[in-house]
Design an enzyme around this catalytic site. Structure first.
Site, PDB file in Angstrom:
ATOM      1  N   HIS A 106      -1.835  45.065  -6.432  1.00 27.69           N
ATOM      2  CA  HIS A 106      -0.523  45.754  -6.975  1.00 27.69           C
ATOM      3  C   HIS A 106      -0.528  46.945  -7.543  1.00 27.69           C
ATOM      4  CE1 HIS A 106       0.773  41.814  -6.075  1.00 27.69           C
ATOM      5  NE2 HIS A 106       1.771  41.635  -6.865  1.00 27.69           N
TER       6      HIS A 106
ATOM      7  N   ASP B 291       4.596  42.968 -18.060  1.00 30.16           N
ATOM      8  CA  ASP B 291       5.967  42.413 -17.848  1.00 30.16           C
ATOM      9  C   ASP B 291       5.945  41.451 -16.682  1.00 30.16           C
ATOM     10  OD1 ASP B 291       6.993  43.800 -19.685  1.00 30.16           O
ATOM     11  OD2 ASP B 291       7.814  45.416 -18.319  1.00 30.16           O
TER      12      ASP B 291
ATOM     13  N   GLU C 161      11.794  46.071 -26.062  1.00 28.41           N
ATOM     14  CA  GLU C 161      11.590  46.820 -24.759  1.00 28.41           C
ATOM     15  C   GLU C 161      12.906  47.633 -24.949  1.00 28.41           C
ATOM     16  OE1 GLU C 161      10.030  45.904 -21.182  1.00 28.41           O
ATOM     17  OE2 GLU C 161       8.306  45.468 -21.762  1.00 28.41           O
TER      18      GLU C 161
HETATM   19  P1  FAD Z   1      -5.456  46.466  -8.337  1.00 34.51           P
HETATM   20  O1  FAD Z   1      -4.252  47.436  -7.808  1.00 34.51           O
HETATM   21  O2  FAD Z   1      -5.993  45.533  -7.306  1.00 34.51           O
HETATM   22  O3  FAD Z   1      -6.215  47.445  -8.783  1.00 34.51           O
HETATM   23  C1  FAD Z   1      -5.892  48.850  -9.825  1.00 34.51           C
HETATM   24  C2  FAD Z   1      -7.155  49.620  -9.846  1.00 34.51           C
HETATM   25  O4  FAD Z   1      -8.010  49.080 -10.840  1.00 34.51           O
HETATM   26  C3  FAD Z   1      -7.631  50.026  -8.566  1.00 34.51           C
HETATM   27  O5  FAD Z   1      -8.334  51.447  -8.668  1.00 34.51           O
HETATM   28  C4  FAD Z   1      -9.074  49.253  -8.664  1.00 34.51           C
HETATM   29  O6  FAD Z   1     -10.168  49.669  -7.639  1.00 34.51           O
HETATM   30  C5  FAD Z   1      -9.449  48.650  -9.856  1.00 34.51           C
HETATM   31  N1  FAD Z   1      -9.883  47.518 -10.377  1.00 34.51           N
HETATM   32  C6  FAD Z   1      -9.234  46.382 -10.129  1.00 34.51           C
HETATM   33  N2  FAD Z   1      -9.909  45.374 -10.336  1.00 34.51           N
HETATM   34  C7  FAD Z   1     -11.203  45.814 -11.061  1.00 34.51           C
HETATM   35  C8  FAD Z   1     -12.303  45.495 -11.416  1.00 34.51           C
HETATM   36  N3  FAD Z   1     -12.521  44.183 -11.885  1.00 34.51           N
HETATM   37  N4  FAD Z   1     -13.090  46.243 -12.136  1.00 34.51           N
HETATM   38  C9  FAD Z   1     -12.944  47.741 -12.015  1.00 34.51           C
HETATM   39  N5  FAD Z   1     -11.988  48.109 -11.384  1.00 34.51           N
HETATM   40  C10 FAD Z   1     -10.944  47.173 -10.958  1.00 34.51           C
HETATM   41  N6  FAD Z   1       1.291  47.395 -15.762  1.00 34.51           N
HETATM   42  C11 FAD Z   1       1.628  47.577 -17.071  1.00 34.51           C
HETATM   43  O7  FAD Z   1       0.715  48.030 -17.795  1.00 34.51           O
HETATM   44  N7  FAD Z   1       2.706  46.985 -17.582  1.00 34.51           N
HETATM   45  C12 FAD Z   1       3.439  46.289 -16.851  1.00 34.51           C
HETATM   46  O8  FAD Z   1       4.475  45.636 -17.327  1.00 34.51           O
HETATM   47  C13 FAD Z   1       3.513  46.249 -15.290  1.00 34.51           C
HETATM   48  N8  FAD Z   1       4.476  45.505 -14.682  1.00 34.51           N
HETATM   49  C14 FAD Z   1       4.185  45.683 -13.488  1.00 34.51           C
HETATM   50  C15 FAD Z   1       4.902  44.842 -12.503  1.00 34.51           C
HETATM   51  C16 FAD Z   1       4.757  44.663 -11.047  1.00 34.51           C
HETATM   52  C17 FAD Z   1       5.673  43.776 -10.383  1.00 34.51           C
HETATM   53  C18 FAD Z   1       3.662  45.439 -10.555  1.00 34.51           C
HETATM   54  C19 FAD Z   1       3.470  45.449  -9.141  1.00 34.51           C
HETATM   55  C20 FAD Z   1       2.725  46.197 -11.318  1.00 34.51           C
HETATM   56  C21 FAD Z   1       3.087  46.237 -12.967  1.00 34.51           C
HETATM   57  N9  FAD Z   1       2.107  46.906 -13.477  1.00 34.51           N
HETATM   58  C22 FAD Z   1       2.224  46.947 -15.105  1.00 34.51           C
HETATM   59  C23 FAD Z   1       1.060  47.737 -13.233  1.00 34.51           C
HETATM   60  C24 FAD Z   1      -0.208  46.832 -13.131  1.00 34.51           C
HETATM   61  O9  FAD Z   1      -0.876  46.911 -14.369  1.00 34.51           O
HETATM   62  C25 FAD Z   1      -1.171  47.732 -12.212  1.00 34.51           C
HETATM   63  O10 FAD Z   1      -0.801  48.135 -10.893  1.00 34.51           O
HETATM   64  C26 FAD Z   1      -2.431  46.981 -12.034  1.00 34.51           C
HETATM   65  O11 FAD Z   1      -3.450  47.837 -11.558  1.00 34.51           O
HETATM   66  C27 FAD Z   1      -2.291  45.972 -10.976  1.00 34.51           C
HETATM   67  O12 FAD Z   1      -3.331  44.917 -11.159  1.00 34.51           O
HETATM   68  P2  FAD Z   1      -3.938  44.497  -9.931  1.00 34.51           P
HETATM   69  O13 FAD Z   1      -4.872  43.340 -10.242  1.00 34.51           O
HETATM   70  O14 FAD Z   1      -3.270  44.206  -8.855  1.00 34.51           O
HETATM   71  O15 FAD Z   1      -5.054  45.755  -9.782  1.00 34.51           O
END
Ligand code: FAD
Length: 542
Positions: free
Chosen positions: A119, A180, A291
Site C-alpha cells: 500500500h 485510519d 482529527e
Molecule cells: P508496503 O507498502 O508493502 O511497504 C512500505 C515500505 O516498508 C516499503 O519500503 C517496504 O519495503 C517496507 N517494508 C514493508 N514491510 C517491511 C518489513 N516487514 N520490514 C521492513 N520493511 C518493510 N499511514 C499512516 O501513518 N496513517 C494512516 O492513517 C494511513 N492511512 C492509509 C490509508 C490507505 C488507504 C493507504 C493505502 C495507506 C495509508 N497509510 C497511512 C500509509 C501506510 O502506512 C503506508 O503506505 C504503509 O507503508 C503501508 O503498509 P504496507 O504494509 O502496505 O507496506
C-alpha cells in the site's frame, strides 16, 4: 578546541571509520566473488545469482513467474518488475536470502524489498530486477498474547492490523495507536510511523512497540528493544525499510472499549478551528481521537453525512448551506462501554462546551469500536464495486510546524487548492512530547505539528481537475511552497529521487541515518524503492 572545531574533528573521524568499514565489506565480498567466479562480468554475475536463487531451499518458496502483483502498489503509478518473489514461511528463509545476496558483494546489483500489503504510493516496496519478499506469507509466530500490567501481543510483521484487532478483541484487549485504514501490515506501518487520531495521546504506532526481531542487510537475525540492540531498534522504527526486514513485533495493548461516540462539527474560520484542535490535544482528559479535514467547494455536504451521522439540531442543520465555502471539519471520538454511557455524555458535553464550532453543524454517531477503527474499509468496498479503488493515488502527506500552519493554510488553500472533490484533505495536530525521539522518523522541530494529507484519487483518462496530470501539478505547487527551508515542513511517507534531496529531508539527522545504513545494510541491498541509497556505490567515499 572550540565546540565547532571539535564537532568537525569528530565528523572527520566518523567518516574515516565509515570508509574503513565500507572498504572492508567490499574486500570481503570481492574475495568471495573472485574465488567463485574468476571471470565474472556484471551480467554473468546476475544470471549466476538468479540460477543460484532457484536452487536454494526454503521452507516457503521462491517464484519466478506471475510476479506482476509485486510490481504494483496502491499509488498505482510505479511498476517495477522484480526477478523473483520469495514467499517465506520462516525467519530463516529471509535470513538465508539476505545472507546470499550480501555474500554476492558490491559487484552484484541484486536488491531485496520487503512487501507488506503493497500500500505504498511510489513503488517503495518494489525492487526492479530484484527479489521481493512477500511478508504476508510469513505467518510465524502465531499471534501470542500476554496479559498483566503491560499487556502485549507478539505478531509476525506480515500480519495485517485488522487481524490483530479482531484477535485482540477476543481477549478484551486492543492496540492503542492506529492508522485510519487497517489493511496494512505491521512491518509496513512501523517502517513509516503509523499516524492517526490517537497519536496526540499515545504517539504513532512506532511508539507502541516493545520489541522487534529484525533481519539485517547482512542476513543476521537480531532481537532489539529499548534495552537490547537499541541502536537497531531506533533505526528500524520509521526507517523506511533501510536497515533490516522486521520479522516480528511485540505490540503494546490496553483494555478495549466496546463502543465509540463519533462526532463532527464545522468551522468557517481556520484560526478558531486550529485553536480548538490544539486545545483538545493539550488536555489530559480529552477525546480519544482527534482529527479533522478541509472541505472546499462542496455542495450537499451535510446531507451526505446523514446516512451515518445524526444532527444534534436537525432544524438548524437543514438551514446550513455549505455550498462553495472553505470549511474545516473537526472529527473527534470518545470510546466507552455501554454501562458508562451517562458519564460519557456528560464528559462529551463538557468538552464540546469549550469549543467554538458553528452550533448548527454538530453531528453525532454511535458505532462499535471495531466499526469505528475499520471505517475506511466501508469506502474501500464501495470504491472496489465501482472500479475506483485501483486508480492512481497521487497522495501527498506533509508535517507542518504549528508556527507555520497559518501561513501554509493561507497560501495552499487561498492560492493553490481550489476544491477537494478528488479526495479528502486531512488536517490535525499532534503533540511531539508524546513521541519517541531518536527513531528514524523525521518531524518538524516545533512541539506541536500538523499532519496534512492530500488523499487524491485520479480518475482514469480524465484531463480535468480529477485527472492525474492536474493533481500532480497541484502537488508540485504545494511542494514547491513547502520546501522553502525557513518553513521547516517535512514530508511524511517521503518521496525523493536524489540523495541530495534525502540529505535535506533528514537535515542534521542524515549523519546518523547514514551511519546506521553502513552498520546494518552496508551494501544498500534493502528497500531500493525508497531511492535513498544505490546498490554498488561506496557512499562512505563522498
Ligand atoms: P508496503 O507498502 O508493502 O511497504 C512500505 C515500505 O516498508 C516499503 O519500503 C517496504 O519495503 C517496507 N517494508 C514493508 N514491510 C517491511 C518489513 N516487514 N520490514 C521492513 N520493511 C518493510 N499511514 C499512516 O501513518 N496513517 C494512516 O492513517 C494511513 N492511512 C492509509 C490509508 C490507505 C488507504 C493507504 C493505502 C495507506 C495509508 N497509510 C497511512 C500509509 C501506510 O502506512 C503506508 O503506505 C504503509 O507503508 C503501508 O503498509 P504496507 O504494509 O502496505 O507496506
Amino acid at each position: 578546541m572550540v565546540f565547532g572545531e571539535c564537532l568537525t574533528f569528530i565528523r572527520q573521524k566518523t567518516r574515516a571509520l565509515l570508509i574503513l568499514v565500507f572498504l572492508h565489506s567490499f574486500m570481503i565480498n570481492r574475495e568471495y566473488l573472485c574465488s567463485n567466479h574468476p571471470f565474472a562480468t556484471p551480467q554473468t554475475i546476475e544470471s549466476i545469482a538468479h540460477s543460484s536463487l532457484a536452487e536454494m531451499r526454503f521452507e516457503g518458496h521462491i517464484s519466478f513467474e506471475n510476479l506482476e502483483f509485486a510490481a504494483r502498489d496502491f499509488g498505482n503509478r510505479y511498476h517495477l518488475m522484480p526477478s523473483a518473489v520469495l514467499h517465506p514461511k520462516s525467519v530463516s528463509d529471509i535470513s538465508s536470502i539476505l545472507r546470499y545476496v550480501y555474500d554476492l558483494g558490491l559487484s552484484s546489483e541484486l536488491k531485496v524489498a520487503a512487501r507488506g500489503h503493497g500500500h505504498s504510493l511510489e513503488g517503495q516496496a518494489q525492487a526492479y530486477r530484484g527479489v521481493v519478499i512477500s511478508m504476508e506469507s510469513l505467518r510465524a509466530p502465531e499471534m501470542s498474547f500476554h496479559g498483566g500490567k503491560h499487556p502485549y501481543v507478539d505478531v509476525s510483521a506480515g500480519e495485517l492490523w485488522i487481524n490483530i484487532l479482531h484477535e485482540s478483541l477476543k481477549r478484551g484487549l486492543t492496540p492503542r495507536s492506529w492508522t485510519d485504514y487497517l489493511r496494512l501490515t505491521v512491518g509496513g506501518t512501523l517502517s513509516n510511523a503509523g499516524i492517526s487520531g490517537q497519536a496526540f495521546r499515545h504517539g504513532p504506532q512506532i511508539n507502541n512497540v516493545y520489541q522487534l526481531q529484525v533481519v539485517t542487510g547482512r542476513g543476521e537475525v537480531v532481537t532489539c528493544s529499548d534495552e537490547q540492540n537499541t541502536d537497531l531498534f531506533y533505526a528500524v522504527l520509521g526507517g523506511l525499510g533501510q536497515f533490516g526486514i522486521i520479522t516480528q513485533a511485540r505490540i503494546a495493548l490496553e483494555p478495549a472499549p466496546k463502543m465509540v461516540k463519533w462526532i463532527r462539527a464545522l468551522y468557517s474560520d481556520f484560526s478558531t478551528f486550529a485553536s480548538d484542535q490544539e486545545h483538545l490535544i493539550s488536555l489530559n482528559n480529552s477525546f480519544d481521537y482527534v482529527e479533522g479535514f478541509i472541505i472546499i467547494n462542496r455542495t450537499g455536504l451535510l446531507n451526505n453525512w446523514r446516512s451515518s451521522f445524526s444532527p444534534k439540531d436537525p432544524i438548524r442543520a437543514d438551514q446550513f448551506n455549505s455550498d462553495g465555502k472553505l470549511l474545516f471539519c473537526l472529527e473527534v471520538a470518545k470510546y466507552y462501554n455501554p454501562r458508562e454511557s451517562d458519564n460519557i455524555d456528560q464528559d462529551i458535553d463538557t468538552l464540546l462546551s469549550e469549543l467554538s464550532y458553528i452550533r448548527s453543524t454538530l453531528f453525532m454517531s454511535e458505532v462499535s469500536y471495531v466499526n469505528f477503527l475499520d471505517r475506511v474499509h466501508v469506502s474501500e468496498v464501495k470504491l472496489r464495486e465501482e472500479g475506483l479503488w485501483e486508480v492512481p493515488h497521487p497522495w501527498l502527506n506533509l508535517l507542518v510546524p504549528q508556527s507555520r500552519i497559518h501561513e501554509f493554510v493561507a497560501e495552499v488553500f487561498g492560492n493553490i487548492v481550489k476544491d477537494t472533490s478528488s479526495g479528502p484533505v486531512l488536517i490535525y495536530p499532534v503533540n511531539k512530547a508524546r513521541w519517541k525521539s531518536g527513531t528514524s522518523l523525521i518531524t518538524p522541530d516545533d512541539d506541536v505539528f500538523y499532519l496534512i494529507a492530500f488523499l487524491s484519487s485520479a480518475m482514469p483518462s480524465s484531463t480535468g481537475k480529477d485527472g492525474l496530470e492536474h493533481i500532480l501539478s497541484q502537488n508540485k505547487k504545494i511542494l514547491s511552497f513547502s520546501q522553502r527551508p525557513y518553513l521547516g515542513i517535512k514530508q511524511y511517507l517521503p518521496h525523493y529521487s536524489t540523495e541530495e534531496e534525502w540529505e535535506a529531508h533528514f537535515g542534521p539527522h542524515w549523519e546518523v541515518f547514514y551511519r546506521r545504513k553502513v552498520s546494518y545494510d552496508p551494501l544498500a541491498i534493502l528497500a531500493p524503492g525508497q531511492r535513498i541509497f544505490r546498490r554498488g556505490i561506496a557512499y562512505a567515499l563522498q
